[in-house]
Design a protein around this motif. Structure first.
Motif, mmCIF file in Angstrom:
data_model
loop_
_atom_site.group_PDB
_atom_site.id
_atom_site.type_symbol
_atom_site.label_atom_id
_atom_site.label_comp_id
_atom_site.label_asym_id
_atom_site.label_seq_id
_atom_site.Cartn_x
_atom_site.Cartn_y
_atom_site.Cartn_z
ATOM 1 N N LYS A 100 -23.107 -24.046 -71.882
ATOM 2 C CA LYS A 100 -23.679 -25.380 -71.670
ATOM 3 C C LYS A 100 -25.025 -25.270 -70.958
ATOM 4 O O LYS A 100 -25.998 -25.918 -71.340
ATOM 5 C CB LYS A 100 -22.713 -26.236 -70.830
ATOM 6 N N ARG A 101 -25.080 -24.431 -69.926
ATOM 7 C CA ARG A 101 -26.345 -24.248 -69.204
ATOM 8 C C ARG A 101 -27.435 -23.706 -70.114
ATOM 9 O O ARG A 101 -28.584 -24.129 -70.051
ATOM 10 C CB ARG A 101 -26.169 -23.251 -68.058
ATOM 11 N N LYS A 102 -27.039 -22.758 -70.961
ATOM 12 C CA LYS A 102 -28.043 -22.166 -71.854
ATOM 13 C C LYS A 102 -28.529 -23.189 -72.885
ATOM 14 O O LYS A 102 -29.722 -23.250 -73.189
ATOM 15 C CB LYS A 102 -27.479 -20.919 -72.535
ATOM 16 N N VAL A 140 -24.897 -15.346 -60.060
ATOM 17 C CA VAL A 140 -23.946 -16.392 -59.653
ATOM 18 C C VAL A 140 -23.869 -17.442 -60.758
ATOM 19 O O VAL A 140 -22.817 -17.927 -61.127
ATOM 20 C CB VAL A 140 -24.360 -17.046 -58.308
ATOM 21 N N LYS A 141 -25.048 -17.786 -61.299
ATOM 22 C CA LYS A 141 -25.081 -18.719 -62.423
ATOM 23 C C LYS A 141 -26.449 -18.656 -63.095
ATOM 24 O O LYS A 141 -27.414 -18.154 -62.517
ATOM 25 C CB LYS A 141 -24.835 -20.148 -61.948
ATOM 26 N N THR A 142 -26.514 -19.175 -64.305
ATOM 27 C CA THR A 142 -27.796 -19.237 -65.002
ATOM 28 C C THR A 142 -28.467 -20.526 -64.606
ATOM 29 O O THR A 142 -28.227 -21.570 -65.185
ATOM 30 C CB THR A 142 -27.565 -19.232 -66.527
ATOM 31 N N GLN A 143 -29.279 -20.460 -63.573
ATOM 32 C CA GLN A 143 -29.997 -21.662 -63.135
ATOM 33 C C GLN A 143 -30.911 -22.075 -64.276
ATOM 34 O O GLN A 143 -31.590 -21.237 -64.867
ATOM 35 C CB GLN A 143 -30.802 -21.314 -61.882
ATOM 36 N N HIS A 144 -30.932 -23.384 -64.583
ATOM 37 C CA HIS A 144 -31.622 -23.792 -65.814
ATOM 38 C C HIS A 144 -33.111 -23.494 -65.792
ATOM 39 O O HIS A 144 -33.737 -23.351 -66.812
ATOM 40 C CB HIS A 144 -31.415 -25.293 -66.038
ATOM 41 N N ASN A 145 -33.711 -23.402 -64.578
ATOM 42 C CA ASN A 145 -35.169 -23.308 -64.529
ATOM 43 C C ASN A 145 -35.693 -21.901 -64.232
ATOM 44 O O ASN A 145 -36.837 -21.737 -63.859
ATOM 45 C CB ASN A 145 -35.718 -24.289 -63.487
ATOM 46 N N PHE A 230 -25.031 -32.920 -47.365
ATOM 47 C CA PHE A 230 -26.045 -32.193 -48.142
ATOM 48 C C PHE A 230 -25.949 -32.639 -49.604
ATOM 49 O O PHE A 230 -26.944 -32.908 -50.253
ATOM 50 C CB PHE A 230 -25.801 -30.683 -48.019
ATOM 51 N N GLN A 231 -24.720 -32.698 -50.105
ATOM 52 C CA GLN A 231 -24.493 -33.248 -51.449
ATOM 53 C C GLN A 231 -23.149 -33.952 -51.484
ATOM 54 O O GLN A 231 -22.194 -33.509 -50.844
ATOM 55 C CB GLN A 231 -24.497 -32.134 -52.505
ATOM 56 N N SER A 232 -23.079 -35.032 -52.237
ATOM 57 C CA SER A 232 -21.784 -35.682 -52.461
ATOM 58 C C SER A 232 -21.786 -36.188 -53.894
ATOM 59 O O SER A 232 -22.774 -36.747 -54.357
ATOM 60 C CB SER A 232 -21.571 -36.825 -51.468
ATOM 61 N N ASP A 301 -14.835 -24.368 -49.265
ATOM 62 C CA ASP A 301 -16.202 -24.006 -48.859
ATOM 63 C C ASP A 301 -16.843 -23.122 -49.932
ATOM 64 O O ASP A 301 -16.177 -22.640 -50.846
ATOM 65 C CB ASP A 301 -16.169 -23.191 -47.546
ATOM 66 N N LYS A 302 -18.156 -22.885 -49.802
ATOM 67 C CA LYS A 302 -18.864 -21.899 -50.633
ATOM 68 C C LYS A 302 -19.321 -20.777 -49.710
ATOM 69 O O LYS A 302 -20.101 -21.076 -48.803
ATOM 70 C CB LYS A 302 -20.080 -22.533 -51.294
ATOM 71 N N PRO A 303 -18.963 -19.511 -49.878
ATOM 72 C CA PRO A 303 -17.918 -19.073 -50.771
ATOM 73 C C PRO A 303 -16.552 -19.450 -50.209
ATOM 74 O O PRO A 303 -16.501 -19.794 -49.048
ATOM 75 C CB PRO A 303 -18.117 -17.542 -50.764
ATOM 76 N N THR A 306 -18.358 -22.499 -55.482
ATOM 77 C CA THR A 306 -19.775 -22.837 -55.470
ATOM 78 C C THR A 306 -19.838 -24.346 -55.199
ATOM 79 O O THR A 306 -18.780 -24.994 -55.145
ATOM 80 C CB THR A 306 -20.458 -22.515 -56.829
ATOM 81 N N ILE A 307 -21.023 -24.872 -55.020
ATOM 82 C CA ILE A 307 -21.095 -26.314 -54.741
ATOM 83 C C ILE A 307 -20.686 -27.083 -55.991
ATOM 84 O O ILE A 307 -19.779 -27.911 -55.960
ATOM 85 C CB ILE A 307 -22.514 -26.709 -54.267
ATOM 86 N N GLU A 308 -21.328 -26.787 -57.103
ATOM 87 C CA GLU A 308 -20.960 -27.432 -58.376
ATOM 88 C C GLU A 308 -19.701 -26.748 -58.930
ATOM 89 O O GLU A 308 -19.354 -25.650 -58.522
ATOM 90 C CB GLU A 308 -22.109 -27.310 -59.383
ATOM 91 N N PHE A 309 -19.069 -27.411 -59.904
ATOM 92 C CA PHE A 309 -17.855 -26.850 -60.509
ATOM 93 C C PHE A 309 -18.156 -25.884 -61.653
ATOM 94 O O PHE A 309 -17.301 -25.117 -62.068
ATOM 95 C CB PHE A 309 -16.953 -27.978 -61.029
HETATM 96 P P1 XMP Z 1 -23.953 -23.872 -56.698
HETATM 97 O O1 XMP Z 1 -23.072 -24.707 -57.582
HETATM 98 O O2 XMP Z 1 -24.383 -22.609 -57.359
HETATM 99 O O3 XMP Z 1 -25.276 -24.733 -56.465
HETATM 100 O O4 XMP Z 1 -23.368 -23.590 -55.342
HETATM 101 C C1 XMP Z 1 -26.246 -24.475 -55.480
HETATM 102 C C2 XMP Z 1 -27.242 -25.617 -55.510
HETATM 103 O O5 XMP Z 1 -27.986 -25.594 -56.730
HETATM 104 C C3 XMP Z 1 -27.759 -26.784 -57.490
HETATM 105 N N1 XMP Z 1 -27.660 -26.339 -58.883
HETATM 106 C C4 XMP Z 1 -28.694 -26.332 -59.730
HETATM 107 N N2 XMP Z 1 -29.951 -26.771 -59.594
HETATM 108 N N3 XMP Z 1 -30.438 -26.082 -61.799
HETATM 109 C C5 XMP Z 1 -30.833 -26.655 -60.633
HETATM 110 O O6 XMP Z 1 -31.982 -27.065 -60.542
HETATM 111 C C6 XMP Z 1 -29.189 -25.609 -62.016
HETATM 112 O O7 XMP Z 1 -28.886 -25.088 -63.075
HETATM 113 C C7 XMP Z 1 -28.273 -25.753 -60.914
HETATM 114 N N4 XMP Z 1 -26.974 -25.415 -60.739
HETATM 115 C C8 XMP Z 1 -26.625 -25.780 -59.482
HETATM 116 C C9 XMP Z 1 -26.496 -27.392 -56.911
HETATM 117 O O8 XMP Z 1 -26.434 -28.796 -57.100
HETATM 118 C C10 XMP Z 1 -26.622 -26.989 -55.456
HETATM 119 O O9 XMP Z 1 -27.508 -27.834 -54.744
#
Ligand code: XMP
Length: 310
Positions: A100-102, A140-145, A230-232, A301-303, A306-309
């Motif tokens: 989905k991210r890709k 940890v994840k493929t950040q979209h940017n 920080f986030q909700s 918590d993280k770890p 992660t914050i997002e699911f």
């Molecule tokens: P995670 O879920 O990895 O998120 O603990 C850490 C922070 O990054 C945000 N997040 C993203 N921001 N592109 C973004 O610009 C992304 O692909 C992305 N994934 C997670 C998340 O909301 C949290 O603030």
């Protein structure tokens, strides 16, 4: 100690030096990172820059209107580009989080590539910050940017990338935003992931599911405003659960509520939300979104989470 004034001065010089007389488009979602980036670029190269808001159909309620208005109020030209259909088509049938991210990333940069071509722009400016790069490179994840740091050549999409904030973390970006005198709604804005609600709808993303997560997110944000988290946010599950509505047994949606404290998003703590607030949230969510029969609260918590699911 980080000096925001000095950072702005150096950053403007650096952008001017890199861009020369070329044109730049700035991708702006309205978050603090991309807004600061767009403003720096606008200050550095003026008429040669254009701020672009890509509407992917995955933003929070009222977000596109808010961003366009905020930039108009700042006297900065912003181009609204409706790409909702393209994003939903790209996400159709995809259930895996990384897939989905890709798909999101490819659709996002393809859209910007088309704008860059039309505008005859050589550069795309974006608000990547240090945490985005650290987490993507670590896997940890493929950040979209994040592109070139993981070996994707942005030229494939038709531009070179400039990232004025790549060495800053969130608290520093906010200091720069305050120094630039951005409205509080932007400088103190809660972080929101680039792929937006697509990663808060677990599994396949459809317009209907996004609408549910959008409504639930709004309720969670409204009810937790005073907590200064920080986030909700709310997450819509892909599976369902049994509930009762109007005296009848129904099989309905599940929403998880997540409220976290953090400084830089690298680690986070699940916040102790007062029970009365949680109670109000679940009543509103199940009352205002008829398909939802169950609300859960994430206490991890993280770890290790992660914050997002996704
Ligand atoms: P995670 O879920 O990895 O998120 O603990 C850490 C922070 O990054 C945000 N997040 C993203 N921001 N592109 C973004 O610009 C992304 O692909 C992305 N994934 C997670 C998340 O909301 C949290 O603030």
């Amino acid at each position: 100690m980080f000096d925001a004034k000095d950072f702005i001065k150096k950053s403007l010089e650096e952008i001017k030096k890199e861009v020369k007389n070329e044109r730049v488009i700035s991708a702006c979602s309205g978050g603090v990172d991309s807004s600061v980036t767009s403003i720096l670029v606008h200050k550095a190269v003026g008429k040669n820059s254009l701020t672009v808001f890509i509407d992917d159909g995955l933003r929070r309620e009222g977000e596109p209107e808010f961003v366009v208005k905020a930039f108009e109020n700042l006297g900065i030209k912003i181009r609204y580009v409706n790409e909702k259909i393209k994003f939903f088509t790209a996400l159709k049938g995809k259930t895996d989080a990384e897939e989905k991210r890709k798909a999101f990333r490819h659709t996002f940069y393809s859209a910007l590539g088309r704008v860059a071509k039309k505008q005859n722009a050589k550069f795309l400016a974006q608000g990547t910050i240090a945490a985005d790069i650290v987490e993507t490179v670590k896997g940890v994840k493929t950040q979209h940017n994040v592109l070139d740091q993981i070996g994707i050549d942005p030229k494939k999409y038709g531009f070179d990338i400039i990232e004025p904030l790549r060495e800053l973390y969130k608290p520093e970006v906010r200091m720069v935003a305050r120094e630039l005198e951005l409205p509080l709604e932007i400088s103190e804005r809660m972080p929101f992931p680039g792929p937006a609600l697509s990663i808060r709808v677990l599994g396949e993303v459809t317009p209907d599911k996004v609408e549910i997560s959008r409504k639930a997110t709004k309720i969670v944000e409204e009810e937790t405003k005073e907590l200064k988290a920080f986030q909700s946010f709310a997450v819509l599950h892909s599976d369902k659960a049994t509930g009762t509505k109007d005296g009848k047994r129904v099989y309905g949606n599940i929403i998880t509520v997540r409220v976290v404290e953090s400084k830089d998003a690298i680690t986070a703590k699940a916040m102790k939300v007062p029970y009365e607030t949680l109670n109000k949230i679940y009543r509103r969510i199940t009352g205002e979104i008829p398909t939802v029969v169950r609300c859960l609260v994430d206490i991890t918590d993280k770890p290790p989470a992660t914050i997002e699911f996704e």
